[in-house]
Design a protein around this motif. Structure first.
Motif, PDB file in Angstrom:
ATOM      1  N   GLU A  62     -64.844  20.898  32.166  1.00  0.00           N
ATOM      2  CA  GLU A  62     -65.859  19.947  31.859  1.00  0.00           C
ATOM      3  C   GLU A  62     -65.919  18.683  32.511  1.00  0.00           C
ATOM      4  O   GLU A  62     -67.074  18.041  32.788  1.00  0.00           O
ATOM      5  CB  GLU A  62     -65.177  19.476  30.520  1.00  0.00           C
ATOM      6  N   ILE A  63     -64.873  18.449  33.244  1.00  0.00           N
ATOM      7  CA  ILE A  63     -64.840  17.310  34.569  1.00  0.00           C
ATOM      8  C   ILE A  63     -65.938  17.588  35.370  1.00  0.00           C
ATOM      9  O   ILE A  63     -66.815  16.949  35.918  1.00  0.00           O
ATOM     10  CB  ILE A  63     -63.577  17.003  34.862  1.00  0.00           C
ATOM     11  N   ALA A  64     -65.796  18.958  35.822  1.00  0.00           N
ATOM     12  CA  ALA A  64     -66.767  19.359  36.850  1.00  0.00           C
ATOM     13  C   ALA A  64     -68.177  19.296  36.239  1.00  0.00           C
ATOM     14  O   ALA A  64     -69.187  18.719  36.885  1.00  0.00           O
ATOM     15  CB  ALA A  64     -66.489  20.864  37.372  1.00  0.00           C
ATOM     16  N   LEU A  65     -68.343  19.952  35.195  1.00  0.00           N
ATOM     17  CA  LEU A  65     -69.888  19.599  34.375  1.00  0.00           C
ATOM     18  C   LEU A  65     -70.329  18.206  34.438  1.00  0.00           C
ATOM     19  O   LEU A  65     -71.456  17.715  34.790  1.00  0.00           O
ATOM     20  CB  LEU A  65     -69.771  20.226  33.053  1.00  0.00           C
ATOM     21  N   ARG A  66     -69.318  17.181  34.127  1.00  0.00           N
ATOM     22  CA  ARG A  66     -69.599  15.771  33.803  1.00  0.00           C
ATOM     23  C   ARG A  66     -69.875  15.326  35.013  1.00  0.00           C
ATOM     24  O   ARG A  66     -70.770  14.243  35.294  1.00  0.00           O
ATOM     25  CB  ARG A  66     -68.661  15.023  33.165  1.00  0.00           C
ATOM     26  N   LEU A  67     -69.330  15.355  36.119  1.00  0.00           N
ATOM     27  CA  LEU A  67     -69.830  15.108  37.536  1.00  0.00           C
ATOM     28  C   LEU A  67     -70.961  15.528  38.043  1.00  0.00           C
ATOM     29  O   LEU A  67     -71.699  14.782  38.777  1.00  0.00           O
ATOM     30  CB  LEU A  67     -68.576  15.503  38.531  1.00  0.00           C
ATOM     31  N   GLU A  68     -71.337  16.565  37.652  1.00  0.00           N
ATOM     32  CA  GLU A  68     -72.722  17.054  37.976  1.00  0.00           C
ATOM     33  C   GLU A  68     -73.777  16.447  37.012  1.00  0.00           C
ATOM     34  O   GLU A  68     -74.915  16.152  37.760  1.00  0.00           O
ATOM     35  CB  GLU A  68     -72.751  18.700  37.958  1.00  0.00           C
ATOM     36  N   HIS A  69     -73.622  16.128  35.767  1.00  0.00           N
ATOM     37  CA  HIS A  69     -74.705  15.846  34.867  1.00  0.00           C
ATOM     38  C   HIS A  69     -74.561  14.502  34.268  1.00  0.00           C
ATOM     39  O   HIS A  69     -75.561  14.053  33.689  1.00  0.00           O
ATOM     40  CB  HIS A  69     -74.810  16.754  33.680  1.00  0.00           C
ATOM     41  N   ASP A  70     -73.216  14.086  33.917  1.00  0.00           N
ATOM     42  CA  ASP A  70     -73.037  12.922  33.190  1.00  0.00           C
ATOM     43  C   ASP A  70     -73.239  11.640  34.260  1.00  0.00           C
ATOM     44  O   ASP A  70     -72.450  11.190  35.053  1.00  0.00           O
ATOM     45  CB  ASP A  70     -71.802  12.815  32.696  1.00  0.00           C
ATOM     46  N   THR A  71     -74.271  10.893  34.016  1.00  0.00           N
ATOM     47  CA  THR A  71     -74.496   9.791  34.936  1.00  0.00           C
ATOM     48  C   THR A  71     -73.501   8.634  34.918  1.00  0.00           C
ATOM     49  O   THR A  71     -73.217   7.984  35.903  1.00  0.00           O
ATOM     50  CB  THR A  71     -76.042   9.083  34.770  1.00  0.00           C
ATOM     51  N   ILE A  72     -72.795   8.471  33.560  1.00  0.00           N
ATOM     52  CA  ILE A  72     -71.880   7.481  33.667  1.00  0.00           C
ATOM     53  C   ILE A  72     -70.814   7.942  34.393  1.00  0.00           C
ATOM     54  O   ILE A  72     -70.084   7.104  35.160  1.00  0.00           O
ATOM     55  CB  ILE A  72     -71.460   7.325  32.062  1.00  0.00           C
ATOM     56  N   VAL A  73     -70.284   9.161  34.328  1.00  0.00           N
ATOM     57  CA  VAL A  73     -69.293   9.623  35.027  1.00  0.00           C
ATOM     58  C   VAL A  73     -69.268   9.817  36.537  1.00  0.00           C
ATOM     59  O   VAL A  73     -68.554   9.248  37.191  1.00  0.00           O
ATOM     60  CB  VAL A  73     -68.683  11.041  34.551  1.00  0.00           C
TER      61      VAL A  73
END
Length: 223
Positions: free
Chosen positions: A94-105
Motif C-alpha cells: 500500500e505504501i508503494a501505491l500511495r507513493l505513486e498515486h497519493d499526492t499527499i504522501v
C-alpha cells in the motif's frame, strides 16, 4: 452553520491537496502560493483564514500525510485473517501505491528530505511504518514465521533503509511506474524476510507466494 462548516472543511482540504501537488513538484522553497491558490480555486483570504503562512500550510500537508500513514498501519495491523508477514507485505504494498498515486504522501516524501523539514522526518510516516513493522516482526517470531534469534529492531531498520533506497532509485529515473515501485518493494521485503525466516515459512512462501496486496480502489484517494 453546518453547511458553512462543511464548506470551510472542503476549502481547507482543497488548499491542502493543491499545496501537496505544488510541494511535490517544486519542493518547499520554490513552491508558489499563487499556483496553490489556482489549483485549489480558493481566494487568498480563504487561504489565510486557514493557514498563517507557507510553512503552516506545508506542516498541514505533513500532518495529513501522517494521518494517512497511521490509518494504513492500523488497518493492516487489524487483519486477523492473515499471518504477520502477509500483513507486512500488504502494508508495504500500500505504501508503494500511495507513493505513486497519493499526492499527499508524495509531498511528504519530498518535504522531509529538504533542510526546512528534515527534522520532521523522524516524526513522519516513516516512524509510524517502523513501529508497525516492529510489531509485525515480533508477531512473526511468536508465530514461527521468523527465526527465534531474529532481532526485531535490526529487521525494522534494515527494511526501512532498503525501502527508502529503492524509492530514491525509482524516482529520479523518470520512467518508473507503480508496478516498478511495488515490484522493488516486494523484492526488498522478500530478500530480507527470507534471510531471517524459518524453513517452514520459506517452503510455504515459495509454494503459495504472498496472500495479501493493496488495491488502489481501497485507498480513498477520491475523497
Amino acid at each position: 452553520m453546518a453547511r458553512q462548516q462543511e464548506r470551510a472543511r472542503r476549502t481547507r482540504a482543497a488548499i491542502i491537496k493543491s499545496a501537496a501537488v505544488e510541494f511535490g513538484k517544486s519542493g518547499y522553497a520554490a513552491a508558489s502560493l499563487n499556483r496553490i491558490l489556482e489549483g485549489s480555486r480558493a481566494t487568498k483570504g480563504a487561504m489565510y483564514f486557514h493557514f498563517d503562512s507557507k510553512e503552516d500550510l506545508a506542516r498541514a500537508v505533513l500532518e495529513t500525510a501522517v494521518e494517512r500513514y497511521r490509518a494504513c498501519a492500523e488497518r493492516w495491523l487489524a487483519r486477523a485473517d492473515l499471518g504477520p508477514l502477509d500483513v507486512l507485505h500488504g502494508m508495504v504494498d500500500e505504501i508503494a501505491l500511495r507513493l505513486e498515486h497519493d499526492t499527499i504522501v508524495q509531498a511528504e516524501y519530498r518535504l522531509v528530505i529538504e533542510p526546512d523539514f528534515h527534522r520532521d522526518a523522524g516524526n513522519g510516516g516513516g516512524r509510524i511504518v517502523g513501529r508497525a513493522t516492529r510489531v509485525l516482526a515480533v508477531r512473526a517470531i511468536d508465530d514461527g514465521q521468523l527465526r527465534p534469534d531474529t532481532d526485531p529492531d535490526r529487521f525494522t531498520r534494515t527494511l526501512a533503509a532498503a525501502l527508502a533506497g529503492q524509492r530514491y532509485l525509482v524516482d529520479p529515473i523518470g520512467n518508473g511506474s507503480a508496478a516498478d515501485l511495488r515490484a522493488r518493494f516486494a523484492e526488498v521485503l522478500e530478500v530480507i524476510v527470507e534471510a531471517m525466516a524459518t524453513p517452514v515459512w520459506i517452503q510455504n512462501f515459495r509454494s503459495d507466494g504472498w496472500r495479501a496486496q493493496a488495491r488502489l480502489d481501497d485507498l480513498g484517494l477520491g475523497a
